[in-house]
Scaffold this motif. Structure first.
Motif: not given
Length: 206
Positions: A11-15, A54-55, A87-89
């Motif tokens: 997920l970090y790399l996708v971001m 992603i977030f 961060f989700f919000l």
């Protein structure tokens, strides 16, 4: 634990990839230099769902991985939860679009700003508190340094707004990169509960 860490890495790399590739498919006026990742996920913006998913995914995996790694350190867990939830919000309550001629919810934009601020503050405080429980001196220094860099770059976004897109990307890459590193390589001091268990075991054996 290992599979969650692997998912976190993916997920970090996708971001990182999305933060530099998605700008070519979003609003025409969007530029990597001036515009933030929040504006990639803004209201009424093409493909905004990509950045928001992603977030959200990063927020969830941060909570899962962090909780398993920080068991017994309640202050750090609470701060990490505040960081991840806020961060989700920021994806639930989205930024206003770059083109303000488009219809958007100003109240939602204000909530986004509030949760973005809370995300930054909680991360800085969390990184500093990690320095109190890290065993190695270089890990303590790195934790404090990451918090200071995140704070300085956040301030720089306001005073050098023409480069806020780059500043925010650096913050995200450093922050989540450090979280990944700390979850895998940091060793922490023993909790009071663990110490009491050892003492109880020692006296029972005697």
């Amino acid at each position: 634990m290992k599979r969650y860490y692997s998912l976190f890495t993916v997920l970090y790399l996708v971001m990182i990839l999305a933060s530099f590739i998605l700008p070519f498919f979003t609003a025409p006026k969007y530029t990597i230099l001036e515009n933030t990742l929040s504006e990639l996920g803004a209201q009424n913006t093409p493909y905004n769902w990509v950045m928001n998913i992603i977030f959200m995914a990063l927020s969830c995996i941060t909570i899962i991985t962090g909780y398993q790694r920080l068991k017994g350190f309640y202050l750090q867990i609470i701060l990490l939860f505040v960081f991840a939830i806020s961060f989700f919000l920021t994806s639930v309550y989205q930024h206003a679009p770059i083109n303000r001629a488009l219809a958007f919810n100003s109240y939602e934009n204000e909530l986004h700003s509030m949760f973005s601020t809370l995300t930054g503050i909680s991360f800085c405080v969390y990184s500093v508190t990690i320095s109190f429980i890290a065993q190695k001196r270089n890990h303590k220094i790195l934790a404090i340094l990451i918090g200071i860099i995140a704070l300085v770059l956040s301030y720089s976004m306001f005073i050098h707004s023409d480069y806020r897109g780059i500043y925010q990307r650096v913050i995200f890459i450093l922050a989540f990169g450090w979280l990944l590193y700390s979850f895998e390589f940091y060793t922490f001091m023993m909790t009071k509960k663990s110490i009491l268990k050892l003492l109880k075991k020692y006296y029972n054996e005697r």
